[in-house]
Design an enzyme around this catalytic site. Sequence first.
Site, short mmCIF file in Angstrom:
data_model
loop_
_atom_site.label_atom_id
_atom_site.label_comp_id
_atom_site.label_asym_id
_atom_site.label_seq_id
_atom_site.Cartn_x
_atom_site.Cartn_y
_atom_site.Cartn_z
N LYS A 63 -2.41 4.24 -4.14
CA LYS A 63 -3.02 4.44 -5.47
C LYS A 63 -3.44 5.90 -5.57
CE LYS A 63 -4.32 1.64 -8.93
NZ LYS A 63 -3.75 0.34 -9.25
P1 NAD Z 1 -5.67 1.13 -20.10
O1 NAD Z 1 -6.06 2.54 -19.88
O2 NAD Z 1 -4.45 0.84 -20.87
O3 NAD Z 1 -6.90 0.33 -20.75
C1 NAD Z 1 -8.19 0.36 -20.19
C2 NAD Z 1 -9.16 -0.31 -21.16
O4 NAD Z 1 -10.44 -0.43 -20.53
C3 NAD Z 1 -9.38 0.48 -22.44
O5 NAD Z 1 -9.46 -0.40 -23.54
C4 NAD Z 1 -10.75 1.14 -22.21
O6 NAD Z 1 -11.44 1.44 -23.43
C5 NAD Z 1 -11.43 0.04 -21.43
N1 NAD Z 1 -12.61 0.52 -20.70
C6 NAD Z 1 -12.74 1.66 -19.96
N2 NAD Z 1 -13.99 1.77 -19.50
C7 NAD Z 1 -14.67 0.69 -19.95
C8 NAD Z 1 -16.02 0.24 -19.82
N3 NAD Z 1 -16.91 0.94 -19.11
N4 NAD Z 1 -16.37 -0.93 -20.43
C9 NAD Z 1 -15.48 -1.63 -21.15
N5 NAD Z 1 -14.19 -1.25 -21.29
C10 NAD Z 1 -13.80 -0.11 -20.71
O7 NAD Z 1 -5.57 0.48 -18.60
P2 NAD Z 1 -4.73 -0.79 -18.15
O8 NAD Z 1 -3.43 -0.32 -17.64
O9 NAD Z 1 -4.82 -1.86 -19.18
O10 NAD Z 1 -5.57 -1.23 -16.85
C11 NAD Z 1 -6.75 -2.03 -16.96
C12 NAD Z 1 -7.07 -2.63 -15.59
O11 NAD Z 1 -5.96 -3.41 -15.14
C13 NAD Z 1 -7.33 -1.61 -14.48
O12 NAD Z 1 -8.29 -2.13 -13.60
C14 NAD Z 1 -6.00 -1.53 -13.78
O13 NAD Z 1 -6.11 -1.11 -12.43
C15 NAD Z 1 -5.54 -2.97 -13.86
N6 NAD Z 1 -4.10 -3.15 -13.72
C16 NAD Z 1 -3.22 -2.55 -14.57
C17 NAD Z 1 -1.87 -2.76 -14.40
C18 NAD Z 1 -0.85 -2.18 -15.36
O14 NAD Z 1 0.34 -2.52 -15.22
N7 NAD Z 1 -1.21 -1.36 -16.30
C19 NAD Z 1 -1.40 -3.56 -13.35
C20 NAD Z 1 -2.32 -4.18 -12.51
C21 NAD Z 1 -3.67 -3.97 -12.71
#
Ligand code: NAD
Length: 426
Positions: A111
């Site tokens: 990561k």
């Molecule tokens: P993203 O950047 O597309 O979205 C993140 C969201 O979280 C946004 O809506 C943001 O406003 C919100 N956020 C940020 N800080 C916040 C807070 N303090 N309180 C409430 N909301 C908050 O990111 P994503 O790709 O959707 O990833 C989200 C989570 O899923 C992360 O933990 C990431 O590691 C995990 N994840 C993502 C993927 C992927 O394929 N994108 C895969 C596995 C896990």
Amino acid sequence: MSTIQEKKPASMYDNVMQQYYKVAERINLNENIKKILAITNNEIIIHFPVKMDNGDVKIFTGYRVQHNNALGPYKGGLRYHPSIDVSDAKALAMWMTWKTSLAGLPFGGAKGGIQLDPRDHSLAELERITRRFTFALGENIGPEQDIPAPDVNTNEQTMAWILDTYMSTKSSSQRSHNQHVVTGKPVGAGGLEGRDRATGFGVYLSIKLLLAEQGKSLKGKRFIVQGFGNVGQWVSHFMIQEGAKLLAVQDAHASLINENGIDVDQLIEHTKPRKGSIQGFIGAEEIEPKRFFGLDCDILIPAALGNQINQQNAYDIKANIIAEGANGPITGEGENIILEKGITIIPDILCNSGGVIGSYFEWLQNRNGELWQLEEVMRKIEKKFSENFSKVAKAVEEHQTDWRTASYILAISRIETAYRQRGIFP
Ligand code: NAD
């Protein structure tokens, strides 16, 4: 109007280590293998200069932590966030190792990210930052070495810049052999149809499969989602297609509720010109952020950052199921409270593994020079995800334990077997 403080979470690293040692003891993991898996193989920290739009040069700090590659090349996302540091990257890299192992993929765990707030930068600056970081990483990434993917605040555009920069360092005859240096690329640049929705789809599937085990369906179930980015939007999309209702949603800017259900398509449209923010949506009412986790619902989906559910708010939770779309959203203390309340947690390393399963198919597609259609991809993801889910469900029964412990038992045991069979060089 209320805003949520984006404060740096308490140590996710402590959380993952606690989870690891708990299961290592339980399965009596070989002492030598225990030492190997407790450390990260490589921790790369890069300080690099980038010219801003106004001509000033700014120094950025980027990370890439590679935890373990016993099962295959390192694999994991890149996050752009002010709070990312080496400790968070270590924790997230370790979770990737467990996730890819549990999913039965030929990958290890990594990561990384860059310490920045994307809202402070123009698109042109973000492009230069990404390209310069990629160049500085050099051969530390590569299609058979370490394969980044999108994570918080990075997307298919970020992956396209990385791909283009990495390929530009190769001779023209080698370029096409390097397309799988990243996954989550735009389809036009060698990406996989459906990779965009793969994580959210997996989160939705995990909830559907768990409910099916209990003889229930998603119809009429009320769910709440923290984080309305890639994962939060897609999981909401699939959940409402099955008749579930999005009661409330929270992002970094606002918390919204609508007792009659929030219109997901309209909310997605609303976020588009607002850098992803849900704030100001007229189809719901704004509430105090601290009320969010305690709302009366059936399913809670954290899909934002780590350590969001903790001692302070775990007692308030009314949902029966927590599906971890985010990585590490619950602290150790939070988890003890939740399990005592009889709530089922579908753990991150299982729940959000649809993303890395999709990434594996993208990697294979590029490696074999193939092109797959959306329906075929979704079928493959569903099959692989459902098989993994069933294995964990069986382990829950067999070991009479919670879903996280069962997932860790399977994930760690697979790596232990690989080490036992191969031995340790020299
Ligand atoms: P993203 O950047 O597309 O979205 C993140 C969201 O979280 C946004 O809506 C943001 O406003 C919100 N956020 C940020 N800080 C916040 C807070 N303090 N309180 C409430 N909301 C908050 O990111 P994503 O790709 O959707 O990833 C989200 C989570 O899923 C992360 O933990 C990431 O590691 C995990 N994840 C993502 C993927 C992927 O394929 N994108 C895969 C596995 C896990």
